[in-house]
Design a protein around this motif. Structure first.
Motif, PDB file in Angstrom:
ATOM      1  N   SER A  75       0.827  -1.210   0.000  1.00  0.00           N
ATOM      2  CA  SER A  75       0.000   0.000   0.000  1.00  0.00           C
ATOM      3  C   SER A  75       0.862   1.261   0.000  1.00  0.00           C
ATOM      4  O   SER A  75       0.524   2.264  -0.641  1.00  0.00           O
ATOM      5  CB  SER A  75      -0.934   0.000   1.208  1.00  0.00           C
ATOM      6  OG  SER A  75      -0.195  -0.106   2.414  1.00  0.00           O
ATOM      7  N   LYS A  76       2.003   1.212   0.715  1.00  0.00           N
ATOM      8  CA  LYS A  76       2.895   2.370   0.750  1.00  0.00           C
ATOM      9  C   LYS A  76       3.483   2.648  -0.638  1.00  0.00           C
ATOM     10  O   LYS A  76       3.559   3.798  -1.077  1.00  0.00           O
ATOM     11  CB  LYS A  76       4.013   2.134   1.758  1.00  0.00           C
ATOM     12  CG  LYS A  76       4.968   3.319   1.892  1.00  0.00           C
ATOM     13  CD  LYS A  76       6.064   3.042   2.928  1.00  0.00           C
ATOM     14  CE  LYS A  76       7.041   4.216   3.004  1.00  0.00           C
ATOM     15  NZ  LYS A  76       8.125   3.971   3.994  1.00  0.00           N
ATOM     16  N   GLY A  77       3.878   1.578  -1.332  1.00  0.00           N
ATOM     17  CA  GLY A  77       4.412   1.734  -2.686  1.00  0.00           C
ATOM     18  C   GLY A  77       3.372   2.305  -3.629  1.00  0.00           C
ATOM     19  O   GLY A  77       3.686   3.164  -4.468  1.00  0.00           O
ATOM     20  N   PHE A  81       3.648   5.795  -5.576  1.00  0.00           N
ATOM     21  CA  PHE A  81       3.578   5.772  -7.041  1.00  0.00           C
ATOM     22  C   PHE A  81       2.518   6.747  -7.547  1.00  0.00           C
ATOM     23  O   PHE A  81       2.772   7.544  -8.461  1.00  0.00           O
ATOM     24  CB  PHE A  81       3.264   4.360  -7.535  1.00  0.00           C
ATOM     25  CG  PHE A  81       2.815   4.304  -8.966  1.00  0.00           C
ATOM     26  CD1 PHE A  81       3.713   4.494 -10.006  1.00  0.00           C
ATOM     27  CD2 PHE A  81       1.477   4.084  -9.274  1.00  0.00           C
ATOM     28  CE1 PHE A  81       3.292   4.463 -11.327  1.00  0.00           C
ATOM     29  CE2 PHE A  81       1.047   4.050 -10.597  1.00  0.00           C
ATOM     30  CZ  PHE A  81       1.956   4.235 -11.622  1.00  0.00           C
ATOM     31  N   LEU A  82       1.317   6.704  -6.951  1.00  0.00           N
ATOM     32  CA  LEU A  82       0.224   7.578  -7.388  1.00  0.00           C
ATOM     33  C   LEU A  82       0.551   9.048  -7.124  1.00  0.00           C
ATOM     34  O   LEU A  82       0.237   9.919  -7.952  1.00  0.00           O
ATOM     35  CB  LEU A  82      -1.082   7.190  -6.696  1.00  0.00           C
ATOM     36  CG  LEU A  82      -1.669   5.836  -7.104  1.00  0.00           C
ATOM     37  CD1 LEU A  82      -2.894   5.500  -6.271  1.00  0.00           C
ATOM     38  CD2 LEU A  82      -2.036   5.834  -8.598  1.00  0.00           C
ATOM     39  N   ALA A  83       1.192   9.324  -6.000  1.00  0.00           N
ATOM     40  CA  ALA A  83       1.593  10.705  -5.708  1.00  0.00           C
ATOM     41  C   ALA A  83       2.614  11.202  -6.724  1.00  0.00           C
ATOM     42  O   ALA A  83       2.545  12.342  -7.193  1.00  0.00           O
ATOM     43  CB  ALA A  83       2.165  10.789  -4.288  1.00  0.00           C
ATOM     44  N   THR A  84       3.554  10.314  -7.076  1.00  0.00           N
ATOM     45  CA  THR A  84       4.574  10.675  -8.066  1.00  0.00           C
ATOM     46  C   THR A  84       3.936  10.961  -9.426  1.00  0.00           C
ATOM     47  O   THR A  84       4.292  11.947 -10.091  1.00  0.00           O
ATOM     48  CB  THR A  84       5.614   9.539  -8.205  1.00  0.00           C
ATOM     49  OG1 THR A  84       6.210   9.272  -6.936  1.00  0.00           O
ATOM     50  CG2 THR A  84       6.705   9.926  -9.206  1.00  0.00           C
ATOM     51  N   THR A  85       2.997  10.109  -9.841  1.00  0.00           N
ATOM     52  CA  THR A  85       2.335  10.327 -11.144  1.00  0.00           C
ATOM     53  C   THR A  85       1.502  11.604 -11.134  1.00  0.00           C
ATOM     54  O   THR A  85       1.416  12.298 -12.148  1.00  0.00           O
ATOM     55  CB  THR A  85       1.445   9.130 -11.526  1.00  0.00           C
ATOM     56  OG1 THR A  85       0.507   8.866 -10.474  1.00  0.00           O
ATOM     57  CG2 THR A  85       2.273   7.893 -11.788  1.00  0.00           C
ATOM     58  N   MET A  86       0.901  11.934  -9.989  1.00  0.00           N
ATOM     59  CA  MET A  86       0.112  13.163  -9.921  1.00  0.00           C
ATOM     60  C   MET A  86       1.019  14.394 -10.034  1.00  0.00           C
ATOM     61  O   MET A  86       0.639  15.404 -10.636  1.00  0.00           O
ATOM     62  CB  MET A  86      -0.693  13.212  -8.622  1.00  0.00           C
ATOM     63  CG  MET A  86      -1.862  12.247  -8.595  1.00  0.00           C
ATOM     64  SD  MET A  86      -2.971  12.465 -10.030  1.00  0.00           S
ATOM     65  CE  MET A  86      -3.923  10.938  -9.971  1.00  0.00           C
ATOM     66  N   VAL A  87       2.223  14.303  -9.467  1.00  0.00           N
ATOM     67  CA  VAL A  87       3.200  15.389  -9.636  1.00  0.00           C
ATOM     68  C   VAL A  87       3.574  15.514 -11.119  1.00  0.00           C
ATOM     69  O   VAL A  87       3.641  16.622 -11.668  1.00  0.00           O
ATOM     70  CB  VAL A  87       4.465  15.130  -8.785  1.00  0.00           C
ATOM     71  CG1 VAL A  87       5.573  16.132  -9.148  1.00  0.00           C
ATOM     72  CG2 VAL A  87       4.142  15.219  -7.305  1.00  0.00           C
ATOM     73  N   GLU A 214       8.482   9.460  -0.841  1.00  0.00           N
ATOM     74  CA  GLU A 214       9.801   9.899  -1.318  1.00  0.00           C
ATOM     75  C   GLU A 214       9.706  10.187  -2.812  1.00  0.00           C
ATOM     76  O   GLU A 214       8.926   9.569  -3.532  1.00  0.00           O
ATOM     77  CB  GLU A 214      10.867   8.830  -1.052  1.00  0.00           C
ATOM     78  CG  GLU A 214      10.643   7.512  -1.775  1.00  0.00           C
ATOM     79  CD  GLU A 214      11.821   6.568  -1.619  1.00  0.00           C
ATOM     80  OE1 GLU A 214      12.966   7.070  -1.596  1.00  0.00           O
ATOM     81  OE2 GLU A 214      11.594   5.355  -1.555  1.00  0.00           O
ATOM     82  N   PHE A 215      10.499  11.160  -3.248  1.00  0.00           N
ATOM     83  CA  PHE A 215      10.510  11.527  -4.672  1.00  0.00           C
ATOM     84  C   PHE A 215      11.859  11.098  -5.253  1.00  0.00           C
ATOM     85  O   PHE A 215      12.904  11.642  -4.888  1.00  0.00           O
ATOM     86  CB  PHE A 215      10.310  13.030  -4.846  1.00  0.00           C
ATOM     87  CG  PHE A 215      10.083  13.426  -6.277  1.00  0.00           C
ATOM     88  CD1 PHE A 215       8.843  13.274  -6.873  1.00  0.00           C
ATOM     89  CD2 PHE A 215      11.114  13.961  -7.029  1.00  0.00           C
ATOM     90  CE1 PHE A 215       8.625  13.646  -8.186  1.00  0.00           C
ATOM     91  CE2 PHE A 215      10.915  14.335  -8.346  1.00  0.00           C
ATOM     92  CZ  PHE A 215       9.666  14.171  -8.928  1.00  0.00           C
ATOM     93  N   ILE A 220      11.129   7.588 -11.336  1.00  0.00           N
ATOM     94  CA  ILE A 220      10.493   8.228 -12.499  1.00  0.00           C
ATOM     95  C   ILE A 220      11.029   7.611 -13.788  1.00  0.00           C
ATOM     96  O   ILE A 220      10.272   7.343 -14.732  1.00  0.00           O
ATOM     97  CB  ILE A 220      10.727   9.754 -12.478  1.00  0.00           C
ATOM     98  CG1 ILE A 220       9.965  10.370 -11.304  1.00  0.00           C
ATOM     99  CG2 ILE A 220      10.305  10.384 -13.798  1.00  0.00           C
ATOM    100  CD1 ILE A 220      10.217  11.842 -11.110  1.00  0.00           C
ATOM    101  N   LYS A 221      12.329   7.363 -13.847  1.00  0.00           N
ATOM    102  CA  LYS A 221      12.922   6.710 -15.017  1.00  0.00           C
ATOM    103  C   LYS A 221      12.320   5.321 -15.215  1.00  0.00           C
ATOM    104  O   LYS A 221      12.058   4.902 -16.354  1.00  0.00           O
ATOM    105  CB  LYS A 221      14.442   6.600 -14.851  1.00  0.00           C
ATOM    106  CG  LYS A 221      15.189   7.913 -14.968  1.00  0.00           C
ATOM    107  CD  LYS A 221      16.690   7.701 -14.772  1.00  0.00           C
ATOM    108  CE  LYS A 221      17.450   9.014 -14.888  1.00  0.00           C
ATOM    109  NZ  LYS A 221      18.912   8.827 -14.656  1.00  0.00           N
TER     110      LYS A 221
END
Length: 507
Positions: A75-77, A81-87, A214-215, A220-221
């Motif tokens: 769930s943490k991953g 992941f979703l937060a990163t894609t929203m950014v 974490e970002f 992202i790559k």
């Protein structure tokens, strides 16, 4: 019934619904907007659709990664992941608006064949389309989250409801005197509503959480390494269906864009019938690949699926070749005129001819996807679609819409022939046996049915009833001949098992 089965059923329902309503709505919208404004509407939509490629395949990537994290109970991953894609989507939407504003200032210099009033309409539509795109791309990610959770019923049902309500609203607004700008505003309102409803479902019902733990640039790559080939195929689709609009938009008046657009619409309807058959076989291709099925075993399955697609497509193609000119004239001839409807028919017919082989061999693409061998096809298609667009642009200078499509079709035919060598030499499919089995019995039936259809075409008359009589007679002739002379035992049994529930219901 499982979510997968319900989702598949809703997928077919959507295909039928969009095709039927599309056929009914196109002449209605064209009649109320006129050739010029309808052409502007189509072209600006295609232009903004080009900018939508800045999605870079992220939406499909969301489905894959969400499913992966759920399978791993991470769930943490998933949250990260979703937060990163929203950014990423926030950045993409900002870039879209920036690019949109830059090109907005050049609309009047790019569309040289539009008058001042048409340019103003184009600019207004363009601004609203850009707004739609800026909110639509991140909004579509919500649907991707649903699919990743294997929840297909809600988003697909919502999409069907949206399509029906949108169609009713469009009819009402046009009857009240609305124009092309009204249609784009309607789409904006529905976009906001759908995004809001889907957001509630995702966060309240599915209880999805988005949190940036974490970002990571490496992460992202990793995301983009998966989405790259999805992006490449999106580029291929762009050159197939949209590039012609912005080439013709530069050198032709809006009326030509309408003729081209109508031909494209009919051509894409043709593909939907076969895709509905082949798309459900990807899981079978994946299983066979995992089980190390031989090239001959894969060929057997490709023949089974290919013959089913071929029979359906040959009926549509031959019927359209025989009676399509009359249909298109009756359908949109009042607005396009005899010459315009004839050109749209020719464009649609070229698409159907060129599209037939890729559709019949749709299972081959499923095999490539299952074996992770899409790289060659992606690069080949992108290269030749680009060449086809350049060739089409050269021919369009003299032959306008038909010239544009000729360039695309030539590239399309070359690519599919190269792909057959690739299937045979690299993937191990027995392509000569595939074609021999494909044409076994069916080829003779197609020739006989076409000859009878040619005779049917001499029935005097030009109206809708005349067309319906001809089409019905041909459908009966083709079906009887194909069933008695063209189908093999497996196909006859499949036909009977498909219709048996209907016969039981009628009893």
């Amino acid at each position: 019934m499982s979510q997968l089965k319900k989702g598949a059923f809703l997928n077919y329902a959507t295909i039928v619904l969009t095709n039927v309503i599309g056929l009914l709505m196109t002449p209605f919208i064209l009649n109320h907007l006129g050739k010029s404004e309808y052409g502007i509407y189509l072209t600006i939509g295609a232009l903004v659709g080009t900018i939508s490629l800045l999605d870079f395949g992220l939406n499909n990537t969301i489905v894959r990664f969400v499913a992966k994290y759920r399978a791993e109970n991470d769930s943490k991953g998933q949250e990260n992941f979703l937060a990163t894609t929203m950014v990423l989507y926030l950045i993409i939407s900002t870039v879209i608006v920036s690019i949109g504003l830059i090109f907005y200032n050049y609309i009047d210099t790019y569309f040289t064949k539009m008058n001042a009033a048409e340019i103003e309409i184009a600019k207004t539509i363009y601004k609203i389309f850009i707004f739609n795109l800026a909110i639509g791309l991140p909004g579509a990610a919500l649907t991707g989250i649903c699919y990743g959770h294997e929840d297909f019923v809600f988003p697909k049902t919502l999409n069907i409801i949206r399509y029906i309500l949108r169609s009713i609203t469009v009819v009402a607004v046009l009857l009240l005197g609305g124009r092309a700008i009204s249609l784009v505003i309607i789409d904006s309102i529905f976009n906001v509503l759908i995004i809001s409803i889907t957001s509630y479902y995702v966060f309240r019902k599915l209880k999805v959480k988005i949190k940036l733990h974490e970002f990571s640039i490496n992460f992202i790559k990793h995301i983009f390494s998966y989405s790259t080939w999805i992006f490449v195929f999106a580029l291929v689709s762009l050159f197939q269906w949209k590039a012609g609009h912005w080439v013709l938009g530069r050198i032709s008046p809006p009326e030509v864009l309408t003729i081209y657009g109508i031909g494209i619409v009919l051509g894409t309807y043709y593909g939907a019938f076969s895709t509905a058959i082949s798309s459900v076989f990807l899981p079978r291709a994946t299983k066979m690949s995992v089980d190390d099925a031989s090239g001959e075993e894969l060929t057997d399955m490709m023949i089974k699926i290919g013959r089913l697609s071929f029979i359906v497509l040959m009926f549509i193609l031959t019927a359209f070749a025989l009676f399509g000119r009359q249909f298109v004239f009756l359908w949109v001839g009042g607005e396009l005129g005899e010459d315009g409807s004839f050109q749209s028919w020719i464009i649609a017919l070229m698409i159907m001819v060129a599209y037939t082989l890729p559709l019949v061999q749709g299972f081959g693409n499923s095999i490539l996807e299952a074996k992770s061998k899409l790289r060659f096809k992606a690069i080949l298609y992108l290269s030749f679609m680009l060449i086809g667009t350049v060739l089409g642009a050269i021919l369009a200078e003299k032959y306008q819409a038909i010239g544009m499509m000729v360039g695309t079709v030539i590239a399309w035919l070359i690519v599919q022939n190269v792909m057959n060598f690739y299937y045979h030499k690299t993937i191990g499919l027995n392509i000569p046996r595939f074609f021999k089995s494909l044409l076994n019995k069916t080829f003779v039936v197609v020739i006989i049915a076409s000859a009878i259809g040619y005779a049917i075409n001499f029935i005097p008359g030009i109206g809708w009833w005349n067309f319906i009589i001809k089409a019905t007679l041909y459908a009966m002739v083709f079906s009887l001949l194909m069933y008695n002379m063209g189908l093999i035992a497996f196909e006859k049994q499949l036909f009977k098992s498909t219709l048996s529930p209907i016969f039981k219901f009628l009893k």
